[in-house]
Design a protein around this motif. Sequence first.
Motif, short mmCIF file in Angstrom:
data_model
loop_
_atom_site.label_atom_id
_atom_site.label_comp_id
_atom_site.label_asym_id
_atom_site.label_seq_id
_atom_site.Cartn_x
_atom_site.Cartn_y
_atom_site.Cartn_z
N LEU A 237 51.37 25.30 46.08
CA LEU A 237 51.64 24.29 45.07
C LEU A 237 52.58 24.84 44.00
O LEU A 237 52.50 26.03 43.65
CB LEU A 237 50.33 23.87 44.40
N PRO A 238 53.44 24.00 43.45
CA PRO A 238 54.29 24.46 42.35
C PRO A 238 53.45 24.71 41.10
O PRO A 238 52.44 24.06 40.86
CB PRO A 238 55.26 23.29 42.12
N ARG A 239 53.86 25.67 40.32
CA ARG A 239 53.17 25.98 39.05
C ARG A 239 53.50 24.91 38.02
O ARG A 239 54.63 24.41 37.98
CB ARG A 239 53.57 27.34 38.53
#
Length: 151
Positions: free
Chosen positions: A148-150
């Motif tokens: 997942l993107p931060r």
Amino acid sequence: MLKGIDRHLSAELLHVLMLMGHGDTLVICDVNHPAASIAAKTVHGRVVDMVGCDIPTGLAAILTLMPLDTFVQSPVSRMQVVGDPGGQMPMFGLVQTVIDAAEGRTVQMQALERFAFYEAASRAFAIVRTSDPGPYGCFIVKKGVVDLPRL
């Protein structure tokens, strides 16, 4: 119902998938598999039923949410044909097509002898029993990492 979630995925199955971590395994099986007795030994402790669903449809639904492990050579295992370890069943090719499509790559599937499969299944996080008549509809999938993107 929720938007964007395959209708074959029950609340219980969604809960199981959310509880699983990287490296945990999930068994998806046909109606002939000794699901109840083996499920009693798993982390979840009971069978999760996908009533009215065959294995390819059920597995495709699961893999819309669960990535396969990319850190192992064979993130999918199947049961060998008893008496014919190299034997092929139509279900093997159907499942291979589903996993390859879900991952967008060729995924290696390993074959386990019947009792070795049962032993590995007893160490799974959960057992998902479909309404598929089989035979040899017994597969173990290993969960990978969701990148997942931060925020």
